[in-house]
Design an enzyme around this catalytic site. Sequence first.
Site, mmCIF file in Angstrom:
data_model
loop_
_atom_site.group_PDB
_atom_site.id
_atom_site.type_symbol
_atom_site.label_atom_id
_atom_site.label_comp_id
_atom_site.label_asym_id
_atom_site.label_seq_id
_atom_site.Cartn_x
_atom_site.Cartn_y
_atom_site.Cartn_z
ATOM 1 N N SER A 147 0.852 -1.179 0.000
ATOM 2 C CA SER A 147 0.000 0.000 0.000
ATOM 3 C C SER A 147 0.888 1.230 0.000
ATOM 4 O O SER A 147 2.084 1.151 0.305
ATOM 5 C CB SER A 147 -0.867 -0.014 1.274
ATOM 6 O OG SER A 147 -1.469 1.240 1.506
ATOM 7 N N TYR A 195 -2.416 -1.316 10.398
ATOM 8 C CA TYR A 195 -2.324 -1.459 8.943
ATOM 9 C C TYR A 195 -0.997 -0.909 8.427
ATOM 10 O O TYR A 195 -0.291 -1.567 7.652
ATOM 11 C CB TYR A 195 -3.489 -0.720 8.292
ATOM 12 C CG TYR A 195 -3.620 -0.916 6.802
ATOM 13 C CD1 TYR A 195 -4.352 -1.983 6.285
ATOM 14 C CD2 TYR A 195 -3.038 -0.019 5.910
ATOM 15 C CE1 TYR A 195 -4.490 -2.158 4.915
ATOM 16 C CE2 TYR A 195 -3.169 -0.193 4.540
ATOM 17 C CZ TYR A 195 -3.899 -1.261 4.050
ATOM 18 O OH TYR A 195 -4.027 -1.429 2.686
#
Length: 259
Positions: free
Chosen positions: A141, A154
Amino acid sequence: MTAEAKSLNVFVTGGASGIGYGIAKYLAQLGHHVIVADINEDAADNAAKTLNNLGLSAQSIQINVCDAQQVAALPAALSSTPVDILINNAGIQHVSKLEDFPAEKWQMLINVMLVGPALLTQAFLPHMRVQNFGRIINVGSIHSVVASPFKSAYVSAKHGLLGFAKTIALETGDVDVTINTLCPAYVKTPLVEKQITAQAIENNMSEEDVINKIMLEPMPKKAFIEIEELAQTAHFLMGSAAKNITGQALILDGGWTAR
């Protein structure tokens, strides 16, 4: 085995929806056999059947990527379709400031997005070594390289993927095996749709403002990344032109990190 083999066996975690399904479908359309792996057995079955109905080569398998015993059993279960390409895509999200972040949820995010890829790589790497070919592609990401508030687990997991990939790149320098991490900015998936709602609540703003003032604001191009962009980049990494690209973060961010 070569990168230009007519058909490679591609194992995609979280392959029943979103980015995972998009990559699986794209690679199947190119003639590869895809193994749709998902914790949701029905969703995996339906995704594989949908691909089969399109005339594509696909099968499904139910797997909890956090379960070491389940993962270790995969090579034997897939002996007729040994994995050449591993795409570590499975992911979950929870948005909360750290003080309110449930400890079990924090651990779960790390397990799914960091421990899981390590277990899967451990399971499939021996075959890749034997045949002197393999590609491991992590779906990271933009949060593998920058942080955002309220996403401590995350961000930590996605940052960890880069260190993991660098380490495995060093350990596989003696064979034609590479490991890299795709790092997209926001992709419009069901997971991101949920984030938009959660961020709106956490920041006390409208969902439209979350999109424009939080998600797309850092991007000069002001656009969500398309799943096909990730699929095409994954396909490039599978080929011989990318055989010396390993341990890298490929950042698809619309200019986010150029600032």
